[in-house]
Write an enzyme that holds these catalytic residues in place. Structure first.
Site, PDB file in Angstrom:
ATOM      1  N   ASN A   1       7.944  10.691  14.065  1.00  0.00           N
ATOM      2  CA  ASN A   1       7.812  12.590  13.156  1.00  0.00           C
ATOM      3  C   ASN A   1       6.713  12.036  12.806  1.00  0.00           C
ATOM      4  O   ASN A   1       6.247  11.032  12.441  1.00  0.00           O
ATOM      5  CB  ASN A   1       8.968  12.868  12.890  1.00  0.00           C
ATOM      6  CG  ASN A   1       9.192  14.395  12.138  1.00  0.00           C
ATOM      7  OD1 ASN A   1       8.022  14.814  12.907  1.00  0.00           O
ATOM      8  ND2 ASN A   1       9.677  14.292  12.815  1.00  0.00           N
TER       9      ASN A   1
ATOM     10  N   HIS B   1       0.916  -9.989   0.191  1.00  0.00           N
ATOM     11  CA  HIS B   1      -0.237 -10.343  -0.653  1.00  0.00           C
ATOM     12  C   HIS B   1       0.739 -11.734  -1.872  1.00  0.00           C
ATOM     13  O   HIS B   1       1.732 -11.214  -2.212  1.00  0.00           O
ATOM     14  CB  HIS B   1      -0.561  -9.486  -1.951  1.00  0.00           C
ATOM     15  CG  HIS B   1      -1.962  -8.333  -1.324  1.00  0.00           C
ATOM     16  ND1 HIS B   1      -3.116  -8.567  -0.836  1.00  0.00           N
ATOM     17  CD2 HIS B   1      -1.511  -7.577  -0.993  1.00  0.00           C
ATOM     18  CE1 HIS B   1      -3.426  -7.688   0.136  1.00  0.00           C
ATOM     19  NE2 HIS B   1      -2.485  -6.453  -0.417  1.00  0.00           N
TER      20      HIS B   1
ATOM     21  N   THR C   1      15.015  -4.013   2.976  1.00  0.00           N
ATOM     22  CA  THR C   1      14.349  -5.026   2.302  1.00  0.00           C
ATOM     23  C   THR C   1      14.683  -6.381   3.480  1.00  0.00           C
ATOM     24  O   THR C   1      14.362  -7.765   3.006  1.00  0.00           O
ATOM     25  CB  THR C   1      14.214  -5.892   0.766  1.00  0.00           C
ATOM     26  OG1 THR C   1      15.707  -5.913   0.741  1.00  0.00           O
ATOM     27  CG2 THR C   1      13.708  -4.199  -0.045  1.00  0.00           C
ATOM     28  N   LYS C   2      15.782  -6.803   3.466  1.00  0.00           N
ATOM     29  CA  LYS C   2      16.110  -7.704   4.566  1.00  0.00           C
ATOM     30  C   LYS C   2      17.095  -6.950   6.046  1.00  0.00           C
ATOM     31  O   LYS C   2      17.169  -5.803   5.781  1.00  0.00           O
ATOM     32  CB  LYS C   2      17.666  -8.696   3.571  1.00  0.00           C
ATOM     33  CG  LYS C   2      17.179  -8.951   2.620  1.00  0.00           C
ATOM     34  CD  LYS C   2      18.513  -9.485   1.176  1.00  0.00           C
ATOM     35  CE  LYS C   2      17.487 -10.167  -0.324  1.00  0.00           C
ATOM     36  NZ  LYS C   2      19.071 -10.358  -0.349  1.00  0.00           N
TER      37      LYS C   2
END
Length: 211
Positions: free
Chosen positions: A103, A133, A185-186
């Site tokens: 979408n 980073h 995040t995991k």
């Protein structure tokens, strides 16, 4: 033995110079391709697919046109359907399975490979960030320092809700649903509903599908 290019280092997830000329040129190429896609307006399905393949540098020839417009559209039934606008950094590191739907307002930072499995649905405003980073600011050093990335893999038959953010290195298993606004995040195991920030599995999905 030849030294790897900055682009090769980027794809492998190694530290690379994000402002090396070849890297800047790759981003510019993809930016221009995204602009053409986003500004195309109401175009036939064939043209939409052509513009999308230009973004991801897919050189596969299009099938010969059919005489009837509906039949010509049907030639692309298995191609991904992308709603603009979409913004991708490099394009060549994005791989979509058959029948994927994305979408509007999707952002993909594809320093490393970003894959989306067949029949997966991506809601509006979803962001996928494979770029990283260094944590040490002395090494990070603004635009003078190195960058790296981690691959993102989303399985087949998933539903990624609106405004989900998927961070570097994440794998989402087959058949998952990720609730709107979640930050992944995991890794999420196959056939689970996951929600929240950070996203956590809250429910196993009962299904006749298998991994």
């Amino acid at each position: 033995m030849a030294q790897p290019t900055e682009f090769e280092k980027m794809r492998r997830g190694e530290l690379f110079d994000a402002f090396a000329p070849e890297i800047v040129a790759a981003r510019q190429r993809c930016k221009e391709a995204c602009t053409r896609f986003n500004n195309a307006g109401d175009v036939p399905r064939r043209r939409q697919v052509e513009l999308w393949r230009d973004i991801i540098e897919d050189k596969t020839p299009l099938p010969p046109p059919a005489d009837d417009p509906a039949k010509d559209d049907a030639l692309f039934d298995k191609d991904p359907w992308i709603e603009g606008p979409i913004w991708i950094q490099y394009g060549s590191n994005v791989k979509l399975g058959e029948g994927v739907y994305i979408n509007f307002n999707c952002t993909i930072s594809d320093n490393c490979l970003v894959t989306i499995g067949a029949r997966t649905l991506i809601g509006p405003n979803v962001s996928m960030y494979s770029a990283c980073h260094p944590l040490d600011p002395a090494v990070r050093n603004g635009i003078q320092g190195p960058e790296f990335g981690k691959e993102i893999h989303i399985g087949e038959d998933c539903w990624i809700g609106g405004s989900v953010v998927i961070l570097p290195g994440v794998k989402i298993g087959k058949g998952c649903t990720i609730g709107a606004g979640s930050v992944v995040t995991k890794d999420i195991p196959a056939f689970h509903v996951a929600v929240g920030n950070p996203a956590r599995p809250i429910k196993k999905i009962e299904t006749s599908m298998t991994e």
